[in-house]
Design a protein around this motif. Structure first.
Motif: not given
Ligand code: GLA
Length: 690
Positions: A170, A196-197, A201, A213, A218, A220, A222, A232
């Motif tokens: 992380t 990001w989203n 993505m 990604p 790839n 994740t 948050a 992460t």
């Protein structure tokens, strides 16, 4: 052509391949030739990253007096309120000429044209520094040419600091706190979240420089708090992602204006999102030092200083020093001519056809411009389209060429047929150009001659390799025939914005004709070229290298087809499938090994494996490599010594333009919109204090 006919033609082609393989004669590959010596003219002053800047609050800040007039008129908050809690502060000791003074313009000349301002949906601003002065990224790499190798890591930028978890999976990133977009809106994790989203993505959105990604292993994403987020990863310590956060990937856009136009947040469609900020939309919010306030198509783009810029000098003066930036919309060749003549201020001298003339002019002591050569960091390669499962939707002829492109003997034929010395000399005579084996350039720190396989020019070997690939001139017309009997015809995509690209492509056509391969050129300009390249609508491609081939650490993901759209020569088909060949899988493994470790020895080994696999298998045919020179008008101060025109980034970033200035007695008074600031987003042009 029907499916049956097409597959029959292909089967015949494949049969031909094995039949010919028996008698072919080919010379053994060799070590690459030593490039002719070409000393860079100035050496950088090497420092640690912390010598360049820090994030810190100062007791007081200042700005040009004419900007204070806006504050006095109630049109702008005071400078201290416009700056973040702890601005980025350039240290005086690292400034070649010390803290500067305000005023003046840098007059660029460029060959590109702005398409519109939605960089995040793939629109080009026209290059030549327009985008580099507008988008700011989480980290920064351009100035790394001056950083000690022991301290080599990306510079913080919008990401003020970062930390790895103990297990290395992380990464926690802290953003600069309290920085603002050029229209005064807060810059915070919302901008990151949108990027990001809804860009990385979202499969329907492809940002200009192709971040996906795969670019970020790839990960994740948050959100932790308004100025903190985490990524992460599946593997431990993929430190490489910090490089992938520099220009031109992790450079977030203004969510407050982009988001409402995005189809997931109420926007009409992806098409309207893409076109929501056309090139006549002025004052598009930026985190960069200047904002576009005027665009006259095919004439000029003008930028004025961003009153919310978040970087200052050690004396508290808000940056940038230069109040205005011009981008004359002309040609890349004209950029060289104008820079040496003094009617333009800046050029990356990168087209060897212009070297002799530019050197002659700059050698005159009365010349208005300084010209300094750097390392041999410009290179061109010929790529083979190696997708055989539909990327770019080739017709039967194209598909047959794809099958050949995937045949090592065929690729060897092309590399043996390439007389690189003649190709280089056709651009410029002298010690500039060097035959290039392909893969990493010799000026790269990861370059290893022992891992580089070179196929020297040898027509007999080229012909032997063609035979081994099942190709011979059965009808005696000088062009080899495919097994079905037709002449082999290959199309070569080339960017006609640059004389050099065109000249190299013509050289390739001539050399291929000498061994019986008929090549026809598809010369396209600007975005048409980019679109054809990225859509896979080509058989062969002549391409000037991007950063990955000279820095190895910047753009690394593009060195292999590790994701559906990372490698220029092999991307996924419409269904997202890749048909990698075994050697391409080895390239992928080497790049994943490089990206996935922070052990310096393992990284060196991984790059050696990559280079060997890349060159031995003729993934691309290296054409020529040569040094470029930075041409800059003598009135500019704070230009760092030894700034290469291209390494981790282009010189427009390398010189740290926000701290470049012109001494008061040398300013030329060429501002088109003096004493104005950018207006509201979408409004026409800049505004005055009263
Ligand atoms: C173009 C030019 C380069 C450089 C870059 C900056 O590619 O050819 O010299 O100015 O733009 O993006």
């Amino acid at each position: 052509m029907t499916f049956q006919v097409r597959s029959a033609a292909m089967a015949a082609l494949l049969l031909g391949v094995s039949a010919g393989a028996v008698q072919a004669e080919m010379a053994a590959p060799t070590a690459p030739p030593e490039p002719p010596k070409f000393e860079a003219q100035t050496e950088p002053v090497y420092v640690n990253r912390s010598d360049i800047f820090e994030f810190k609050a100062l007791p007081a800040y200042s700005e040009p007096a004419w900007v204070t007039a806006f504050v006095d008129a109630g049109k702008l908050p005071p400078v201290a309120e416009r700056l973040p809690k702890e601005p980025l502060i350039y240290k005086a000791a690292n400034m070649p000429d010390g803290p500067g003074v305000y005023g003046d313009v840098m007059r660029h000349v460029i060959g590109g044209r702005p398409e519109g301002w939605n960089f995040w949906a793939g629109q080009s601003y026209g290059w030549g520094g327009i985008d580099i002065g507008l988008v700011e990224c989480l980290t920064r790499t351009g100035p790394l040419f001056t950083v000690n190798s022991e301290d080599l890591q990306p510079l913080p930028n919008l990401a003020k600091s970062w930390e790895w978890s103990e297990d290395g999976k992380t990464l926690t990133i802290k953003l600069i706190e309290g920085a603002k977009w050029s229209d005064g809106d807060a810059f915070d994790v919302e901008d990151i979240e949108f990027y990001w989203n809804d860009v990385i993505m979202d499969e329907n959105v492809t940002p200009l420089m192709g971040a996906s990604p795969a670019t970020y292993n790839n990960a994740t994403f948050a959100v932790v708090d308004p100025y903190t987020f985490t990524l992460t990863f599946p593997d431990a310590f993929p430190e490489q992602v910090l490089y992938a956060m520099a220009y031109g990937n992790f450079c977030p856009g203004p969510a407050h204006v982009l988001k409402p136009k995005h189809p997931k947040h109420g926007g009409e469609s992806y098409e309207t999102f893409l076109n929501a900020f056309p090139s006549d939309f002025m004052n598009f919010p930026t985190m960069g030092a200047w904002v576009v306030v005027e665009h006259r198509p095919d004439d000029i783009v003008v930028k004025r200083r961003n009153p919310y810029y978040w970087k200052v000098d050690e004396t508290g003066q808000q940056l940038p020093y230069l109040d205005e930036m011009h981008f004359r919309l002309s040609t890349w060749g004209d950029r060289d001519v104008q820079a040496v003549a003094g009617t333009g201020d800046f050029s990356n001298l990168e087209q060897p056809e212009n070297y002799v003339e530019s050197l002659k002019k700059a050698a005159d002591p009365a010349s208005p411009a300084r010209l300094a050569f750097g390392p041999r960091s410009i290179g061109y390669q010929l790529f083979f389209n190696q997708s055989a499962n539909g990327w770019g939707e080739p017709d039967a002829r194209g598909q047959a060429v794809r099958e050949l492109n995937r045949n090592l003997d065929f690729r060897k034929a092309v590399t043996y047929a390439m007389d690189r010395q003649r190709l280089g000399d056709s651009l410029v005579k002298g010690p500039f150009t060097a035959p290039y084996a392909g893969g990493l350039l010799t000026s790269t720190s990861f370059y290893d001659a022992g891992s580089t396989v070179f196929y020297s020019f040898d027509e007999a070997s080229a012909k032997g390799a063609l035979e081994a690939a099942g190709l011979s001139d059965t009808d005696g017309n000088g062009v080899v025939n495919v097994a079905g009997g037709e002449d082999l015809t290959v199309t070569l995509l080339v960017n006609s914005d640059y004389a050099t690209d065109g000249n190299l492509a013509e050289g390739v056509v001539a050399m291929m004709s000498d061994v019986g391969i008929k090549v026809t050129l598809n010369s396209l300009t600007g975005k048409d070229f980019d679109n054809a390249r990225d859509a896979g609508a080509w058989d062969w491609l002549v391409l000037r290298n991007n950063q990955e081939y000279v820095s190895a650490v910047q753009g690394t993901a593009n060195l292999a087809p590790i994701g559906p759209m990372t490698a220029v020569w092999h991307r996924a088909n419409g269904a997202g499938e890749m048909d990698l060949q075994p050697y391409e899988q080895q390239l992928v493994d080497a790049i994943k090994a490089f990206i996935g470790t922070r052990d310096p020895a393992a990284r060196i080994e991984a790059m050696k494996t990559w280079q060997k696999t890349f060159t031995e298998n003729v993934t691309a045919v290296g054409l020529t490599s040569y040094p470029g020179a930075l041409i800059i008008n003598k009135r500019f101060a704070n230009i760092p010594a030894g700034a290469p025109i291209f390494m981790y980034n282009w010189a427009e970033d390398n010189i740290i333009r926000e701290r470049v200035f012109v001494p008061a007695d040398q300013q030329i008074g060429a501002e088109l919109h003096p004493q104005t600031l950018p207006g509201a987003p979408g409004s026409a042009g800049p505004i005055a204090a009263n």
